[in-house]
Design an enzyme around this catalytic site. Sequence first.
Site, short mmCIF file in Angstrom:
data_model
loop_
_atom_site.label_atom_id
_atom_site.label_comp_id
_atom_site.label_asym_id
_atom_site.label_seq_id
_atom_site.Cartn_x
_atom_site.Cartn_y
_atom_site.Cartn_z
N ALA A 1 4.57 -7.70 2.61
CA ALA A 1 6.36 -7.60 2.13
C ALA A 1 7.62 -6.42 2.15
CB ALA A 1 6.56 -8.69 0.83
N LYS B 1 -1.59 -14.47 -1.50
CA LYS B 1 -0.70 -13.90 -2.55
C LYS B 1 -0.04 -13.08 -2.83
CE LYS B 1 -3.34 -14.69 -7.12
NZ LYS B 1 -2.24 -15.40 -7.53
N GLY C 1 -2.73 -6.02 -0.19
CA GLY C 1 -1.99 -6.54 1.64
C GLY C 1 -0.78 -7.35 1.74
N CYS C 2 -0.60 -8.47 0.97
CA CYS C 2 0.80 -9.05 0.41
C CYS C 2 1.62 -8.09 0.25
CB CYS C 2 0.62 -10.07 -0.30
SG CYS C 2 -0.78 -11.05 -0.05
N THR C 3 1.37 -7.34 -0.67
CA THR C 3 2.84 -6.35 -0.26
C THR C 3 2.70 -5.15 0.46
OG1 THR C 3 2.26 -6.44 -3.26
CG2 THR C 3 3.60 -4.09 -2.51
#
Length: 242
Positions: free
Chosen positions: A143, A133, A138-140
């Site tokens: 990325a 998401k 975590g995704c940030t």
Amino acid sequence: MAEPTLDGPAPRRSSRISSQPKADLPPALAKSATKKAAGAKATGAKGAGTKRAAEEQPEEGESETSKKVKLPAAEESAVEAVETAAAESSTELKPIDIGDAIPALVLKNEKGEDVDTSSLTTEKGVVLFLVPKADTPGCTNQACGFRDVWGEFMTHNFDVYCLSADTPAAQTKWQTKKQLPYQLLSDPTRTLIGALGAADGKKTKRSHFVFEKGGKLVDIKMPVKPVDSPRLALEFIKGMNQ
């Protein structure tokens, strides 16, 4: 002597005749009469029902569809667009593994532009990293990790793409907020995500996939930690070029 006159009260009818009880029918005849009466009632009810059904039945050549109100042209176009989108979103791709080619599918990028995935590897290799998401911790981390070493991927002739089920609008907001230099691909139906084996119901498994120039899949990391994903992908690509 006076002669008897004809005038006088009318003779009374014997009460024995009118007061006599009616004769009972034999049991067999009584049963037959009852059945006939019941049959007559049923026939009458059935006939009435058939008549009502016939009145309610549409005339020949008329269907329920023909009774629907015709939508204005603008609304019909909108409905057709939705149906077309649903048909396109139902496209199924075969699962791929090491050695297989990148699937051909048209997705939207963060700007809402069409991107043909099969054309991504025409001139360069590609790293697709998948996040559950957009704009979550975590995704940030994952990325931003790819952002920080993005120049090194470019040096080795590899492009980087982020793939998620988020909308282009959500991806644009995240891209701007974190200054992500690469494109983000939107796969809301998880069609490509599923072909990569990263679909988990309505969730996306954190992972990354390396495709060499020409489209062959050469590396898979799934699952992978956010902080490790950029480093492992870059190390693999450096090893390819040695």
